[in-house]
Design a protein around this motif. Structure first.
Motif, PDB file in Angstrom:
ATOM      1  N   VAL A 307       0.929  -1.279   0.130  1.00  0.00           N
ATOM      2  CA  VAL A 307       0.139  -0.137  -0.042  1.00  0.00           C
ATOM      3  C   VAL A 307       0.986   1.160  -0.035  1.00  0.00           C
ATOM      4  O   VAL A 307       0.664   2.096  -0.801  1.00  0.00           O
ATOM      5  N   GLN A 308       1.731   1.222   0.889  1.00  0.00           N
ATOM      6  CA  GLN A 308       2.932   2.551   0.914  1.00  0.00           C
ATOM      7  C   GLN A 308       3.497   2.679  -0.512  1.00  0.00           C
ATOM      8  O   GLN A 308       3.618   3.841  -0.983  1.00  0.00           O
ATOM      9  N   GLN A 310       2.892   1.673  -3.282  1.00  0.00           N
ATOM     10  CA  GLN A 310       1.794   2.243  -4.375  1.00  0.00           C
ATOM     11  C   GLN A 310       1.692   3.713  -4.245  1.00  0.00           C
ATOM     12  O   GLN A 310       1.595   4.410  -5.119  1.00  0.00           O
ATOM     13  N   MET A 311       1.353   4.243  -2.881  1.00  0.00           N
ATOM     14  CA  MET A 311       1.262   5.433  -2.675  1.00  0.00           C
ATOM     15  C   MET A 311       2.490   6.573  -3.157  1.00  0.00           C
ATOM     16  O   MET A 311       2.249   7.456  -3.521  1.00  0.00           O
TER      17      MET A 311
END
Lengths: 336, 615
Positions: A307-308, A310-311
């Motif tokens: 998630v991190q 991708q962000m």
């Protein structure tokens, strides 16, 4: 301890209210001791639980803690870890909380491989509601809600975890302090969802349920302590081993029938293929020794980390850095 | 902003069918308009053929269109801009870009949007939606050609004949969107293809399958809201209710210095909130698509516990699953925004249709005495305002807030004047600061009763909270009877204290009116339009619309007692009026209710108001 922490630093000021003799006391103590050894500051540790006797544990920890609702702790812990990957998250659960009401959240947390450590206290009974059978009660178990014995087939937590694509599974016994610490430490080090099944004794409603394999006299003959890179040898006299015959595993007496140490399997906890790990988690007494220690520990990318990533990738390229940028992006028009 | 909102309850709508010359658009348009005429609509049509007799296939020059303007009363023109565009290929889309209303619904046959056709239409990339900046439109991508082929697979027709019926698929889909049944069109098809029963049968089958496709994908009926012409100067963009909610929370999180975390599970008609926020990684929004609604709200609550603005989005059935976790948020006193985009119920009910029947669920649908703040948006664009307010209240009062929207607001769009975040009120999280000695998590601010928020990672403030009752003085688990009573009252009082910070109830219309009409939530546009029209013709009626329901605005009682007759209008069987009766037992409320999955119409409202006035 070298890092300056003592297990007492992880004890809260609350009186522990479990029954005298309950296996939970030892598990709590070993968790506090493990955290002291790791030396993670208390404020960076979050302990989340659901409902049940075991789920009172967060109240006894001098960390951040959240005692939540029945079965939902994996989801709440997932939220904590996804929002704050910098925190170390432990999730405490029992066989009813994790495998009955919370089964859905348990498997999905594992599938996503969120970096949380799940300690599953398995006493094969419902303690807090006073003695009904659980999803891990052996078939035929006589309990308050099964006076004629259960007719259900129980879950094997390890098989379920691996079936949900779990990458870390370990097993220990409440009374085996050293082993508990070993697997708690390994779970903490592992990135991804770690599931630790603790064979725990409920002195009131299911006393001695694990006694056949946990009592001092038979433990070494009836359990197999797995260690990565080591031969699967067990027994008081270290005279039994596990070998592969075709697709099956088999117990042999070393020195008999031509079997020697050389024939015995070597444990590879890092093997991605699950087939041998599934055999190991499913071994039950009396046909087999019950596998203990870290059975599977495979490193795969975690959900929170992805998630991190991708962000961060989007951050590199976007022109939208704030709300005010957002509202002026795309189709707008002016009215004079 | 509110004053200028008007609702067009499909009094009139413009639909444009557009495709290649061979796609049968004229027939489609004719069938739609003829069948509409049969149902009593007034129509005006505008066939728009290509000038060339043999225009090259797939090019803009070859686009054939048919525009229908239909309405309840007289319709004088075929309409300027289309509310719905059916584009059977890229050229049809390109050719009509300037003939559609901002925010209109565009139905695309994605099968025809291949490389070859895109180039012929002049698109350079493979995503015309982005290329023509159509993100704010309601895009419905359907594999019409593929599904048409599948529909007629077993009929033994040749490929060309089969593909010629794809216009019926599109027509079926449009009929679903506008709640039409197929009977009239079927009759017209039989008439037209009377001598070719096989062809008639094929067309009818494809028509039905197109209609059923709309049912299956739950294609949402667009709702129409127009704005009066006198817009204030400024920069505008089109805004629908779901996007407004998503952006309201983004704005609030940024203002509060918090990360926004949405934990949720897809459900009609709330899924666009999930989708919109999923795309906002640029602003650091974390979205967790969970295994179910229970996990959705629980991940959000976990995020709140660890210092984010936690939010979840759902519709009625999902809210039912979330009850227990909302109770935990009440008990744990954590900030949590729960968006409920209402639809027709009970059970699965009418997933794509609008209703206001989750009010009682929002207020009371939990075990124990479990007060949460309940509020509602009332126009598509003011959903932004109320999402901002919901976030502000959740954070500053450490409480769950249920924000109600509905299918009508979610899918309706209107021009929205782009705000500056600097102009919005500050949001101040009540962080625990100072000495941690003797601190416990249930120490509160005197004025609001808000507890302080100690976020994990903060040294010295380690603490435990949970669903068990806690002692008022120590924050430890407590089973003491009097303490429980005190804590129950305290949690209720904390929610009531929110009334101190919210705006008072505004009354529209003449002060000396005898009749007060009450509405709440998404019915604002229709009721306001009806009241406005009546006051213009001299029928003096006052109107108050509620956005804050728990707690009610401070001046509520004063307003209610000022009028002789009070009529509460809502799209349920009387949930808000029951709540008002419980709160003010001696006020003789009257009620007007409708549960048809549709908004009120201004005419039925006016009729009811007039009756009440003359009673």
């Amino acid at each position: 301890m070298a890092n300056g922490y003592n297990f007492k630093d992880f004890k809260s000021n609350q009186n522990v209210r479990w029954c005298p003799g309950c296996g939970d006391h030892a598990i709590l103590r070993m968790l506090q001791s493990t955290l002291a050894d790791i030396g993670r500051p208390q404020e960076e540790v979050v302990v989340v639980s659901g409902i049940g006797c075991s789920s009172r544990l967060p109240y006894y920890m001098n960390t951040y803690g959240f005692h939540t609702i029945h079965g939902r702790a994996p989801a709440i812990a997932s939220g904590v870890k996804t929002a704050r990957p910098d925190l170390m998250v432990w999730q405490i659960s029992g066989d009813g909380d994790a495998l009955a009401i919370g089964g859905n959240h348990f498997i999905h947390a594992i599938r996503r491989n969120i970096d949380i450590n799940i300690i599953l206290f398995n006493n094969q009974i419902y303690g807090l509601t006073k003695g009904q059978y659980s999803p891990t009660s052996r078939k035929g178990t006589v309990s308050k809600s099964s006076p004629f014995g259960t007719v259900e087939v129980p879950f094997r937590p390890g098989e379920l975890a691996l079936g949900a694509r779990g990458q870390f599974f370990a097993r220990t016994i409440d009374t085996d302090l050293e082993l508990s610490k070993e697997v708690f430490k390994a779970a903490a080090d592992h990135k991804g969802t770690s599931v630790i099944e603790v064979l725990q004794n409920c002195v009131i409603y299911n006393d001695k349920t694990h006694i056949a394999i946990t009592d001092k006299e038979h433990k070494e003959d009836r359990t197999l302590h797995l260690e990565h890179g080591k031969k699967m040898i067990f027994g008081k006299n270290r005279d039994k081993g596990l070998i592969r015959v075709g697709f099956d595993v088999k117990v042999v007496d070393l020195g008999k029938g031509g079997f020697t140490e050389r024939d015995v399997l070597v444990h590879n906890a890092h093997e991605k293929d699950t087939s041998l790990h599934i055999d190991l988690v499913n071994m039950e007494y009396p046909e087999f020794p019950v596998a203990m220690g870290v059975i599977r520990s495979v490193q795969e990318p975690t959900y929170d980390e992805n998630v991190q990533l991708q962000m961060d990738a989007v951050h590199q390229t976007t022109g939208i850095k704030s709300f005010d940028d957002l509202v002026h992006s795309g189709n707008t028009w002016a009215v004079d | 902003m509110e004053k200028s909102s008007r609702v067009i309850e499909l009094k009139e709508v413009v639909i444009r069918f557009s495709g290649d010359s061979g796609d049968g658009m004229q027939l489609t348009g004719t069938l739609f308009s003829d069948s509409s005429a049969l149902t009593g609509n007034d129509i005006s049509t505008f066939p728009d053929y290509p000038a060339e007799i043999r225009a090259p296939q797939g090019t803009i020059g070859g686009v054939s269109g048919f525009q229908v303007h239909l309405g309840n009363s007289e319709v004088y023109t075929p309409g300027d801009l289309a509310d719905v565009l059916v584009a059977m290929n890229p050229a049809a889309l390109k050719a009509n870009i300037n003939h559609i209303r901002p925010g209109a619904t565009i139905i695309m046959d994605v099968d025809a949007f291949d490389e070859k056709n895109l180039r012929k239409a002049g698109y350079v990339g493979d995503d015309p939606v982005t290329e023509d900046s159509l993100q704010d439109f309601n895009i419905l991508k359907a594999p019409i050609s593929t599904l048409t082929k599948a529909s007629l697979e077993d009929m033994g027709l040749d490929k060309k004949t089969v593909l010629r019926t794809k216009n019926m698929f599109a027509l079926g889909l449009v009929l679903w969107l506008f709640n039409r049944n197929l009977d009239n069109v079927n009759t017209l098809i039989e008439k037209k293809f009377g001598k070719k029963p096989e062809i008639a049968k094929a067309n009818k089958k494809v028509l039905r399958d197109g209609y059923n496709y709309g049912v299956t994908i739950q294609a949402l009926t667009p709702s129409y809201i127009i704005q009066s012409a006198d817009l204030e100067p400024g920069v505008y963009r089109n805004m629908n209710g779901n996007q407004a909610i998503a952006w309201g929370m983004i704005a609030a999180a940024e203002k509060a210095g918090l990360k926004l975390f949405l934990g949720t599970y897809p459900i009609t008609p709330a899924s666009e909130i999930l989708q919109e926020l999923s795309a906002r990684k640029d602003l650091g929004v974390k979205v967790f698509q969970a295994e179910d609604e229970i996990a959705g709200i629980c991940t959000a609550l976990g995020a709140s516990f660890s210092g984010s603005l936690g939010a979840t989005s759902t519709s009625g059935p999902g809210l039912a699953l979330m009850s227990e976790a909302i109770g935990l948020a009440v008990m744990g006193e954590l900030p949590l925004v729960i968006i409920n985009v209402q639809r027709g119920g009970p059970s699965t009910g009418l997933p794509t249709k609008t209703e206001q029947s989750d009010l009682m669920q929002a207020l009371y649908g939990r075990n124990g005495e479990s007060p949460a703040v309940v509020m509602a948006g009332s126009t598509p664009s003011n959903c932004f305002d109320y999402a901002y307010w919901a976030s502000k209240i959740a954070v500053e009062f450490m409480t769950p807030v249920v924000l109600l929207s509905d299918s009508f607001l979610a899918n309706g769009s209107q021009p929205w004047k782009v705000p500056k975040l600097a102009d919005w009120p500050a949001i101040e999280p009540p962080y625990a600061v100072g000495a941690a000695q003797d601190w416990h998590p249930y120490i509160r601010k005197d004025a609001t009763l808000t507890r302080y928020w100690a976020v994990p990672g903060t040294p010295e403030f380690m603490h435990r909270i949970g669903g068990l009752e806690k002692d008022y003085n120590t924050g430890d688990v407590s089973y003491d009877p009097k303490n429980h009573h005190r804590m129950v009252e305290l949690r209720e009082q904390k929610v009531q204290n929110v009334a101190e910070v919210i705006p008072e109830l505004h009354v529209y219309g003449p002060r000396n009116a005898e009749v007060l009409v009450i509405g709440w939530g998404g019915t604002f546009g229709h009721i306001y339009t009806a009241i406005d029209e009546m006051n213009l013709t001299g029928d003096s009626i006052a109107y108050a619309h509620f956005n804050f329901i728990k707690p009610l605005p401070k001046n509520t009682e004063k307003v209610l007692r000022r009028y002789k007759k009070v009529l509460v209008c809502e799209l349920n069987m009387g949930q808000f009026v029951s709540y008002l009766r419980m709160t003010y037992p001696d006020i003789p409320f009257q009620q007007f209710n409708k549960v048809q999955g549709l908004p009120f119409t201004t005419s039925e409202l006016k009729e009811r108001f007039l009756k009440l006035k003359n009673d």
